[in-house]
Enzyme design. Structure first.
Site, mmCIF file in Angstrom:
data_model
loop_
_atom_site.group_PDB
_atom_site.id
_atom_site.type_symbol
_atom_site.label_atom_id
_atom_site.label_comp_id
_atom_site.label_asym_id
_atom_site.label_seq_id
_atom_site.Cartn_x
_atom_site.Cartn_y
_atom_site.Cartn_z
ATOM 1 C CB SER A 1 -0.956 -0.049 1.201
ATOM 2 O OG SER A 1 -1.970 0.913 1.097
ATOM 3 C CG ASP B 1 -6.325 -2.599 -4.234
ATOM 4 O OD1 ASP B 1 -7.048 -1.911 -3.479
ATOM 5 O OD2 ASP B 1 -5.088 -2.659 -4.120
ATOM 6 C CG HIS C 1 -5.427 -2.561 -0.497
ATOM 7 N ND1 HIS C 1 -4.671 -1.948 -1.470
ATOM 8 C CD2 HIS C 1 -4.963 -2.066 0.697
ATOM 9 C CE1 HIS C 1 -3.802 -1.113 -0.915
ATOM 10 N NE2 HIS C 1 -3.953 -1.181 0.408
#
Length: 437
Positions: free
Chosen positions: A242, A334, A369
């Site tokens: 991330s 995601d 994600h």
């Protein structure tokens, strides 16, 4: 069936192992054709309980092998050897938005595997199981050292594999939630890589000064690894998930201090103000806050904040300048970052520059994600505290549980191979196991 006459036997092997190690669950001595539920229960460190279960029917000799026999229903279905872990979910009545994360890696994750009569879906806590086994799942293999690092005002923890070394090193960065997250680094050390988990958003120095860390903060962390007597200073990589990918790519391409042997980016993007500080990067993300979408369940979707991918090199890392091998892991569902679009643009940039041979992209349909180590329970959405406002909200991460879990398993296996190939100069070290304990 009369409980008094039940001699049912439950075996789990290994009963103590690393969290990324498969186990075998065998139910024996059940009546032929007997319907049963195999149930997993875990009470995590925050006090919340999680469960998973599968429905099975014993064969003609009274046996169920979870590795070979299909679950006919429950929290997973079909032949799923590790379904009792990856499909764990909060027990009924839990508060919404929970996410299962290991906080203290020095103690195991304990899971109670039990067998109940019949195909059941609820009320497990109100019954006495036919058999139970407690399983220990460890992030730290025997002999792994955990060393808190505070020099140069860093907030970090170094995990060293067993033995004298020197070991290859890895700088491990998590995302926008901040905090010192240790479980991935400790697991990587269990596989022979000296790993430094680094807090760069909620570090002590930030709390003391009220200012974000500068990019030298990451170079200092790299230097700690490079100069450590048990680390091979010329074999250091970097791993980011991330927001951690933003830092990883920036340092890999532009830092004159960090000479990375390889980099891994999970669920992230190269889009950022290239000349910007840590604070500038966050401001750049937040300036498009009006592009935030909200789902019908009131979950926040932030993937559009960095779209469309800019063409201006002032606002994305110049991937054509990358000199080390890069592994990019993408979940195609995601909902938090535009990881797929970013990976496509990075590939294009590297093809044009002639360095695309350095790039490996793993892209997983219906994965979200939070691509974590294998058998980590999937959280499609969870509570998240915004770094900008410190307000708690429900973030939508995306992914479908079975597909996401397959992605985690496949990506972790390939990530370990990638790190070994690039950090060990062609050697393939043995990995510690807990099975012998």
């Amino acid at each position: 069936m009369d409980r008094k006459r039940c001699t049912l036997k439950l075996l789990v092997q290994p009963s103590r192992g690393l969290v990324d190690e498969m186990f075998i669950i065998l139910v024996q001595k059940a009546p032929s054709g007997f319907q049963l539920t195999v149930h997993a229960l875990h009470k995590c460190e925050d006090g919340h309980s999680w469960e998973a279960f599968g429905h099975y029917t014993a064969d003609t000799i009274g046996t169920v092998n979870v590795s070979e026999d299909p679950s006919l229903g429950g929290t997973y279905s079909g032949v799923e050897q590790m379904g009792l872990l990856w499909s764990l979910r909060p027990v009924p009545g839990s508060k919404p938005g929970l996410r299962l994360r290991k906080m203290n890696v020095q103690i195991p994750m304990e899971v109670t595997i039990s067998v109940y009569q019949g195909h059941q879906t609820e009320g497990f806590m109100d019954q006495v199981p036919l058999a139970s086994v407690v399983v220990e799942r460890w992030y730290m293999a025997p002999g792994v050292s955990r060393i808190p690092i505070t020099e140069d005002r860093l907030s970090a923890t170094l995990f060293l594999p067993p033995g004298p070394g020197p070991f290859p090193g890895l700088l491990d960065l998590w995302g926008g939630g901040g905090q010192l997250v240790e479980y991935r680094a400790s697991l990587l050390a269990s596989h022979g890589i000296a790993s430094l988990a680094l807090d760069y958003l909620t570090a002590k120095i930030i709390m003391e000064t009220g200012k974000m860390v500068d990019l030298q903060y990451f170079e200092k962390a790299y230097k700690i690894l490079e100069q450590h007597p048990q680390v091979h200073g010329s074999s250091i990589g970097m791993l980011g998930l991330s927001l951690g990918t933003s830092i990883t790519l920036k340092m890999a391409v532009y830092s004159e201090v960090m000479k990375l042997r390889c980099a891994v980016c999970i669920s992230g993007s190269h889009v950022q103000p290239v000349d910007g500080s840590m604070e500038d990067i966050l401001k750049h993300f937040n300036k498009n806050a009006d592009r935030t979408r909200v789902s019908e369940e009131n979950e926040f979707i932030w993937r559009d904040l960095l779209l469309p991918v800019p063409s201006d090199l002032a606002f994305k890392v110049d991937m054509g300048r990358l000199k080390c091998p890069l592994l990019v892991v993408v979940g195609e569902d995601d909902q938090n970052w535009p990881a797929s679009e970013s990976a496509m643009d990075m590939k294009e940039m590297m093809e044009q520059a002639g360095n695309s041979h350095l790039l490996t992209v793993l892209s997983y349909p219906n994965a979200g994600h939070l691509i974590e180590p294998p058998y980590t329970p999937h959280a499609r959405a969870s509570l998240f505290r915004s770094m900008a406002t410190r307000e708690k909200m429900m973030a939508l991460w995306g992914g479908e549980t079975a597909a996401h879990s397959l992605a985690q398993e496949d990506a972790w296996r390939k990530l370990l191979v990638f790190l070994r190939e690039n950090l060990y100069s062609g050697t393939n070290p043995g990995t510690p196991s807990l099975s012998h304990l």
